[in-house]
Design a protein around this motif. Structure first.
Motif, short mmCIF file in Angstrom:
data_model
loop_
_atom_site.label_atom_id
_atom_site.label_comp_id
_atom_site.label_asym_id
_atom_site.label_seq_id
_atom_site.Cartn_x
_atom_site.Cartn_y
_atom_site.Cartn_z
N PRO A 132 52.09 37.50 40.70
CA PRO A 132 52.84 36.53 41.96
C PRO A 132 53.51 38.09 41.97
CG PRO A 132 52.97 35.41 40.12
CD PRO A 132 51.93 36.17 39.46
N ASN A 149 54.55 36.86 36.27
CA ASN A 149 53.64 35.48 36.13
C ASN A 149 53.55 35.76 34.23
OD1 ASN A 149 51.02 33.87 36.70
ND2 ASN A 149 49.89 35.35 36.07
N TRP A 157 49.26 32.09 37.61
CA TRP A 157 48.04 32.42 37.93
C TRP A 157 47.45 32.86 36.99
CZ3 TRP A 157 48.87 34.98 43.12
CH2 TRP A 157 50.02 34.33 44.43
#
Length: 179
Positions: A132, A149, A157
């Motif tokens: 991300p 993340n 994710w």
């Protein structure tokens, strides 16, 4: 974590069919009708220089990433992953695919499908999945910002590697290694 029992034979066949493959030719390797060298792109800065890995042909990738209706085999896989994650975490967990709007105007698909093969120099390339921090300008980034993340309280994710071969032989090589 490795979960060997997540995908049974019926789901494996359905997922192979989504990829344009037949169950009886898996050992022959990726079919040229479904996969093409240099088509795998999973990061916006790779659009100009695709890797040597085989990428799923655009019409198959479009079918695989359809949002309405989502392919039944992917819905089943997502349901099984959600059940596994919920059980492993002893809590309710929601599992979704990355929505297409998360990537903004980038020409990168929300789902990557590749058949890794050795490049022209005989080596395999490594890459970072689902980060991300690298989300391009988009409604997702407007809502959540850029974050590492696994930041507490933020959407996580997760990458799922689904091996669709009924078995794996050591002499085939290409061991998956995680850093």
């Amino acid at each position: 974590a490795i979960v060997d029992s997540l995908v049974d034979d019926a789901l494996r066949r359905d997922l192979l069919a989504l990829l344009g493959e037949c169950d009886d030719v898996v050992e022959a390797g990726p079919s040229a009708s479904a996969w093409t060298r240099g088509a795998f792109v999973d990061h916006a800065d790779e659009l100009e220089s695709a890797s040597d890995s085989l990428g799923l042909r655009p019409h198959l990738l479009d079918a695989l990433t359809a949002e309405s209706p989502a392919p039944a085999a992917l819905v089943e896989l997502q349901t099984r992953l959600q059940s596994w994650f919920s059980h492993a975490n002893d809590a309710d967990v929601t599992v979704t695919r990355i929505p297409s709007f998360a990537l903004g105007d980038a020409a990168v698909p929300a789902l990557a499908a590749n058949a890794p093969v050795a490049g022209s120099d005989g080596t395999f390339e490594w890459h970072v999945d689902a980060d991300p921090l690298d989300v391009p300008p988009s409604p997702w980034r407007d809502a959540y910002g850029c974050y590492a993340n696994r930041t507490p309280g933020m959407p996580r994710w997760v990458t799922a590697l689904i091996y669709l071969s009924p078995d794996w032989r050591p002499e085939w090589g290409a061991t998956t290694r995680f850093l």
